[in-house]
Design an enzyme around this catalytic site. Structure first.
Site, PDB file in Angstrom:
ATOM      1  N   ARG A  28       0.834  -1.196   0.000  1.00 15.61           N
ATOM      2  CA  ARG A  28       0.000   0.000   0.000  1.00 15.61           C
ATOM      3  C   ARG A  28       0.872   1.250   0.000  1.00 15.61           C
ATOM      4  O   ARG A  28       1.064   1.889  -1.028  1.00 15.61           O
ATOM      5  CB  ARG A  28      -0.948  -0.032   1.211  1.00 15.61           C
ATOM      6  CG  ARG A  28      -2.149   0.914   1.088  1.00 15.61           C
ATOM      7  CD  ARG A  28      -1.861   2.336   1.501  1.00 15.61           C
ATOM      8  NE  ARG A  28      -1.324   2.463   2.847  1.00 15.61           N
ATOM      9  CZ  ARG A  28      -0.897   3.591   3.370  1.00 15.61           C
ATOM     10  NH1 ARG A  28      -0.913   4.693   2.644  1.00 15.61           N
ATOM     11  NH2 ARG A  28      -0.404   3.642   4.595  1.00 15.61           N
ATOM     12  N   ASP A  29       1.450   1.582   1.119  1.00 14.47           N
ATOM     13  CA  ASP A  29       2.232   2.808   1.224  1.00 14.47           C
ATOM     14  C   ASP A  29       3.484   2.759   0.355  1.00 14.47           C
ATOM     15  O   ASP A  29       3.892   3.777  -0.216  1.00 14.47           O
ATOM     16  CB  ASP A  29       2.624   3.017   2.695  1.00 14.47           C
ATOM     17  CG  ASP A  29       3.157   4.407   2.967  1.00 14.47           C
ATOM     18  OD1 ASP A  29       3.416   5.154   2.013  1.00 14.47           O
ATOM     19  OD2 ASP A  29       3.329   4.744   4.143  1.00 14.47           O
ATOM     20  N   HIS A 223       4.068   4.548  12.745  1.00 11.31           N
ATOM     21  CA  HIS A 223       4.301   4.369  11.317  1.00 11.31           C
ATOM     22  C   HIS A 223       5.373   5.389  10.954  1.00 11.31           C
ATOM     23  O   HIS A 223       5.101   6.593  10.879  1.00 11.31           O
ATOM     24  CB  HIS A 223       2.995   4.635  10.558  1.00 11.31           C
ATOM     25  CG  HIS A 223       3.112   4.559   9.073  1.00 11.31           C
ATOM     26  ND1 HIS A 223       2.508   3.569   8.331  1.00 11.31           N
ATOM     27  CD2 HIS A 223       3.731   5.366   8.179  1.00 11.31           C
ATOM     28  CE1 HIS A 223       2.766   3.775   7.037  1.00 11.31           C
ATOM     29  NE2 HIS A 223       3.506   4.860   6.922  1.00 11.31           N
ATOM     30  N   HIS A 225       8.407   6.999   8.656  1.00 11.13           N
ATOM     31  CA  HIS A 225       9.211   7.211   7.464  1.00 11.13           C
ATOM     32  C   HIS A 225      10.602   7.637   7.933  1.00 11.13           C
ATOM     33  O   HIS A 225      10.802   7.900   9.113  1.00 11.13           O
ATOM     34  CB  HIS A 225       8.548   8.240   6.552  1.00 11.13           C
ATOM     35  CG  HIS A 225       7.266   7.735   5.940  1.00 11.13           C
ATOM     36  ND1 HIS A 225       7.058   7.684   4.585  1.00 11.13           N
ATOM     37  CD2 HIS A 225       6.140   7.251   6.503  1.00 11.13           C
ATOM     38  CE1 HIS A 225       5.851   7.188   4.333  1.00 11.13           C
ATOM     39  NE2 HIS A 225       5.280   6.923   5.498  1.00 11.13           N
ATOM     40  N   CYS A 256       3.964   9.701   0.315  1.00 12.83           N
ATOM     41  CA  CYS A 256       2.565  10.083   0.127  1.00 12.83           C
ATOM     42  C   CYS A 256       2.460  10.968  -1.099  1.00 12.83           C
ATOM     43  O   CYS A 256       3.139  12.002  -1.179  1.00 12.83           O
ATOM     44  CB  CYS A 256       2.047  10.823   1.356  1.00 12.83           C
ATOM     45  SG  CYS A 256       0.358  11.442   1.171  1.00 12.83           S
ATOM     46  N   ASN A 265       9.537   4.787   3.802  1.00 11.75           N
ATOM     47  CA  ASN A 265       9.306   4.186   5.100  1.00 11.75           C
ATOM     48  C   ASN A 265      10.580   3.598   5.686  1.00 11.75           C
ATOM     49  O   ASN A 265      11.545   3.308   4.974  1.00 11.75           O
ATOM     50  CB  ASN A 265       8.285   3.043   4.974  1.00 11.75           C
ATOM     51  CG  ASN A 265       6.875   3.528   4.808  1.00 11.75           C
ATOM     52  OD1 ASN A 265       6.217   3.896   5.778  1.00 11.75           O
ATOM     53  ND2 ASN A 265       6.394   3.554   3.570  1.00 11.75           N
TER      54      ASN A 265
END
Length: 308
Positions: A28-29, A223, A225, A256, A265
């Site tokens: 996803r990310d 979460h 980065h 993003c 990340n």
């Protein structure tokens, strides 16, 4: 009516649960900010490799507009094709009631275990990312919970929890406001994201400490980065505060599309190796994880460019 998940993570007495729960978000990310489109069969193969490595949970899809984020097209097709295993939970992310309904449909089909409802703490990012202000997004979460199936596991997430789009440190009071709204809606597990990846460890620790002191019944995850190589230092500090849930992405991919300058990340490989070096268990096999990383390089090399 659905409610937020209230279970905690970590090792309890007599339990074989890992010391730290790592959720990989590369599907996803990681992929959403790549300039290529990875077809569904390759994403399925990556999910299988992550499961083989022992990843206990992975974020497989984002229920967003394929027009705005073309890399996330085919979410339903992907979830339908994923091999299911009781050892690996499948999570999806939603930013709107429409996305949440898509997630609920995937859950009803037996294809999704966890739905993450995400809002932004930074007002500018909220508008850029979801097309709505912070308060509207929070109001919609309350409305969404009312129509989701009660058996669906729902978690809360806060983007730009520490640093805003302008690069300035987000006031702790702003984060507390968002967390309080989510807590009032029933959230007992919340993930806080350093979306730009530039939050100093000291600021994250201050924010975490304040949130945990204010809401002692919350299970908080991070979460992270990793703009300046500070993410592992932040992990160590968070562990000292009792945080045992961390997101990371295979290969350090991520960012993003609506946060210019956002960095990748924290790499799952680096996080797992670091935790193991500290003597903490994750249930993840580093050799198999490296093989998953090799597969990631292969599928990215043959992926097609996303039209500009």
């Amino acid at each position: 009516m659905a409610t937020f998940d209230s279970t905690s993570a970590g090792k309890s007495a007599g339990s074989s649960a890992p010391d730290v729960v790592v959720t990989d978000v590369v599907l996803r990310d990681g992929l959403q900010d790549e300039p290529v489109f990875v077809p569904v069969p390759d994403r399925v193969a990556l999910a299988g490799a992550l499961a083989t490595a022992g990843i206990p949970e992975f974020e497989a899809a984002s229920f967003v507009s394929a027009r705005r984020v073309p890399q996330m097209a085919g979410a339903e097709e992907l979830l339908a094709a994923l091999p299911r295993s009781p050892e690996a939970k499948v999570a999806g992310l939603a930013l709107s009631p429409t996305g949440a309904r898509r997630g609920a449909a995937a859950y009803a089909a037996g294809q999704l275990d966890v739905l993450r409802l995400v809002v932004s703490a930074d007002p500018g990012h909220s508008v850029a990312n979801s097309g709505r202000g912070v308060d509207q997004a929070l109001d919609e979460i309350g409305e969404t919970l009312a129509v989701l199936p009660p058996s669906l596991t729902v978690e809360a997430g806060v983007s730009t929890a520490f640093v805003g789009l302008d690069g300035g440190l987000l006031p702790t009071e702003r984060l507390l406001y968002v967390v309080r709204r989510l807590h009032d809606l029933g959230a007992r597990r919340i993930g806080l994201a350093d979306t730009l990846g530039t939050a100093p460890t000291e600021h994250v620790v201050h924010c975490l400490s304040t949130v945990l002191e204010t809401f002692p019944d919350l299970t908080v995850g991070l979460h992270l980065h990793n703009a300046h190589g500070q993410a592992l230092r932040t992990v160590d500090a968070a562990l000292g505060l009792g945080v045992v849930r961390f997101d990371s992405a295979l290969g350090g991919l991520g960012g993003c599309p609506f946060a210019p300058g956002a960095h990748g990340n924290l790499a799952t490989e680096e996080l797992v190796a670091h935790l193991h070096a500290r003597g903490l268990t994750t249930g993840i096999d580093e050799t198999a994880l490296a093989e998953a990383g090799s597969l990631l390089s292969t599928v990215l090399a043959r992926a097609t460019a996303v039209p500009a």
